[in-house]
Motif scaffolding. Structure first.
Motif, short mmCIF file in Angstrom:
data_model
loop_
_atom_site.label_atom_id
_atom_site.label_comp_id
_atom_site.label_asym_id
_atom_site.label_seq_id
_atom_site.Cartn_x
_atom_site.Cartn_y
_atom_site.Cartn_z
N GLY A 108 6.78 20.97 -49.83
CA GLY A 108 6.37 19.82 -50.23
C GLY A 108 7.67 18.87 -49.51
O GLY A 108 8.51 19.53 -49.25
N SER A 110 9.47 16.61 -51.34
CA SER A 110 10.56 16.05 -52.30
C SER A 110 12.09 16.19 -51.82
O SER A 110 12.41 17.25 -51.46
N ASN A 153 -1.13 13.18 -41.75
CA ASN A 153 -1.80 12.22 -42.13
C ASN A 153 -1.67 11.05 -41.02
O ASN A 153 -0.49 10.72 -40.54
N THR A 241 -3.13 15.50 -53.68
CA THR A 241 -2.17 15.35 -52.76
C THR A 241 -2.14 16.33 -51.59
O THR A 241 -2.67 17.62 -51.86
N THR A 242 -1.62 16.17 -50.61
CA THR A 242 -1.42 17.11 -49.28
C THR A 242 -1.14 18.51 -49.84
O THR A 242 -1.57 19.49 -49.47
N LEU A 244 -1.15 19.74 -52.98
CA LEU A 244 -2.31 20.55 -53.82
C LEU A 244 -3.31 20.91 -52.92
O LEU A 244 -3.97 22.06 -53.05
N PHE A 262 8.43 20.61 -54.19
CA PHE A 262 7.54 20.03 -55.22
C PHE A 262 8.35 19.53 -56.33
O PHE A 262 8.53 20.05 -57.13
N TRP A 263 8.61 18.24 -56.39
CA TRP A 263 9.24 17.64 -57.50
C TRP A 263 9.14 16.11 -57.78
O TRP A 263 9.88 15.36 -57.13
N PRO A 264 8.00 15.63 -58.27
CA PRO A 264 7.53 14.24 -58.43
C PRO A 264 8.38 13.54 -59.50
O PRO A 264 7.57 12.82 -60.35
N HIS A 277 11.25 11.54 -50.73
CA HIS A 277 11.14 12.32 -49.65
C HIS A 277 12.72 12.81 -49.08
O HIS A 277 13.49 12.14 -49.29
N TYR A 279 13.72 13.07 -46.61
CA TYR A 279 14.23 12.62 -44.97
C TYR A 279 13.94 11.08 -44.90
O TYR A 279 14.39 10.60 -43.78
N TYR A 286 6.09 7.35 -59.55
CA TYR A 286 5.52 8.45 -60.11
C TYR A 286 4.24 7.96 -61.09
O TYR A 286 3.24 8.68 -61.08
N GLU A 298 -0.44 16.97 -61.45
CA GLU A 298 -0.52 18.23 -60.48
C GLU A 298 0.62 19.22 -60.66
O GLU A 298 0.39 20.48 -60.69
O1 CDP Z 1 0.44 13.14 -48.07
P1 CDP Z 1 1.09 13.00 -49.43
O2 CDP Z 1 1.47 11.70 -49.76
O3 CDP Z 1 0.22 13.69 -50.38
O4 CDP Z 1 2.40 13.91 -49.09
P2 CDP Z 1 4.19 13.66 -48.96
O5 CDP Z 1 4.72 12.70 -49.70
O6 CDP Z 1 4.34 13.75 -47.42
O7 CDP Z 1 4.52 15.33 -49.65
C1 CDP Z 1 4.04 16.23 -49.13
C2 CDP Z 1 3.74 17.11 -50.72
O8 CDP Z 1 4.87 17.34 -51.17
C3 CDP Z 1 2.77 16.23 -51.62
O9 CDP Z 1 1.52 16.10 -51.29
C4 CDP Z 1 3.22 16.47 -52.66
O10 CDP Z 1 2.10 17.86 -53.26
C5 CDP Z 1 4.64 17.23 -52.78
N1 CDP Z 1 5.69 16.20 -53.05
C6 CDP Z 1 6.30 16.38 -54.55
O11 CDP Z 1 6.05 17.20 -55.21
N2 CDP Z 1 7.06 15.64 -54.91
C7 CDP Z 1 7.61 14.42 -54.10
N3 CDP Z 1 8.56 13.81 -54.64
C8 CDP Z 1 7.14 14.29 -52.73
C9 CDP Z 1 6.32 15.23 -52.36
#
Ligand code: CDP
Length: 319
Positions: A108, A110, A153, A241-242, A244, A262-264, A277, A279, A286, A298
């Motif tokens: 993920g 995070s 995406n 989410t992507t 999951l 994975f840490w929302p 993120h 990066y 959240y 999730e």
């Molecule tokens: O496409 P999406 O917005 O779901 O994903 P992303 O922001 O590119 O991050 C990829 C995946 O990492 C997410 O779908 C979440 O499952 C996980 N994630 C998380 O658990 N905690 C965060 N702070 C950011 C992402």
């Protein structure tokens, strides 16, 4: 023709409860974790009643022809077409056909990954899934380099590559795609309207540069099936989410599934702030309810599965 012009051109046309998911907080990085093969097999079997990732990971050439109309999953009243270029990149057989791996990592995005030193551990898995073309080279120590499958995406083209608005961004994008050499590039092109042109630009660049990726476009039933599986297990996720989606699909072709990044949450267990993120500077509320995602829910679900040994969530630094 300048590559930039590609962005300007028009686009052609029965309930199976999970064994008691509780939402206690857990020490996810606890070393006592042991893999629960029986439970993992049971989950795979139950998910298979809703979707088969081998099939649902992508639509195939045989089921569509150029010009076919597709209704977006989340915006049913809006439609798009299968363009000639997209058709060209549809696989003829599932990119996951007959594939099976002992240990998979799903990474993920995070910021919890920063300073984790998890790169080598992540790369040691047999199959490494990443999300949304997240950069790796500059963060290799913490996130690793290997990529077997990466999602994209359509909004990534805009967010991470400035909508390809200069030659430099086009080159960066092409470089990122070329670095994927041989892996699966999974593009959810038909989920939400608005990304049509971005998908088309990406596809054109892949074709123009004969980028060596195996493209996949999720089946039109995947989202509902994933939602259905979790709903049946009393986890109400409106828009998975992507991460999951990847976990749910990976149960099909992976034995042990390890989740990293994975840490929302805005803070780590010691109260230090964590970037949304690893990066970029994106922020996210959240729990505001404004986002279509229910990441903390999730996360609680995944934590419960971690405690039961069905998957392993890595949220602390690696050895
Ligand atoms: O496409 P999406 O917005 O779901 O994903 P992303 O922001 O590119 O991050 C990829 C995946 O990492 C997410 O779908 C979440 O499952 C996980 N994630 C998380 O658990 N905690 C965060 N702070 C950011 C992402």
């Amino acid at each position: 023709t300048s590559l930039v012009t590609y962005r300007k051109s028009k686009v052609s046309s029965s309930p199976i409860p999970l064994p008691c998911i509780k939402s206690k907080t857990s020490n996810s990085s606890s070393p006592e974790w042991t893999f629960n093969r029986t439970l993992s097999n049971l989950i795979r079997k139950n998910i298979l009643r809703f979707l088969d990732a081998e099939r649902d990971i992508s639509i195939l050439k045989s089921t569509f022809k150029p010009g076919d109309v597709i209704h977006y999953i989340f915006d049913r009243q809006s439609t798009t077409n299968i363009s000639e270029n997209l058709y060209h990149l549809l696989p003829t057989v599932s990119p996951m056909k007959n594939q099976h791996y002992k240990q998979c990592a799903i990474v993920g995005n995070s910021g919890i990954l920063l300073n984790s030193s998890c790169g080598r551990e992540i790369d040691s898995h047999d199959f490494v899934i990443r999300c949304n073309l997240a950069p790796v080279e500059e963060y290799a120590t913490d996130v690793g380099l290997r990529t077997s499958l990466v999602t994209m995406n359509p909004s990534v083209v805009q967010r991470a590559f400035q909508d390809l608005n200069s030659e430099e961004w086009v080159q960066r994008f092409v470089h990122r795609l070329q670095s994927l050499s041989g892996s699966v590039l999974w593009i959810p092109a038909f989920m939400a309207k608005g990304g049509e042109e971005r998908v088309e630009w990406a596809i054109r660049l892949i074709l123009l540069h004969t980028v060596n990726v195996r493209t996949a476009f999720p089946s039109l039933r995947l989202l509902h099936a994933v939602r259905g599986y979790w709903l049946t297990n009393h986890v109400q996720i409106k828009r998975p989410t992507t991460g999951l989606l990847m976990y749910t699909m990976a149960t099909r072709f992976c034995d042990e599934i390890h989740l990293y990044g994975f840490w929302p949450f805005a803070h780590d267990p010691d109260g230090k702030s964590v970037k949304y993120h690893y990066y970029d500077t994106l922020t996210y509320h959240y729990t505001s309810g404004a986002s279509p995602h229910t990441m903390p829910l999730e996360f609680r679900t995944l934590s419960a599965l971690h405690r039961q040994g069905a998957l392993r969530l890595h949220t602390g630094p690696c050895q």
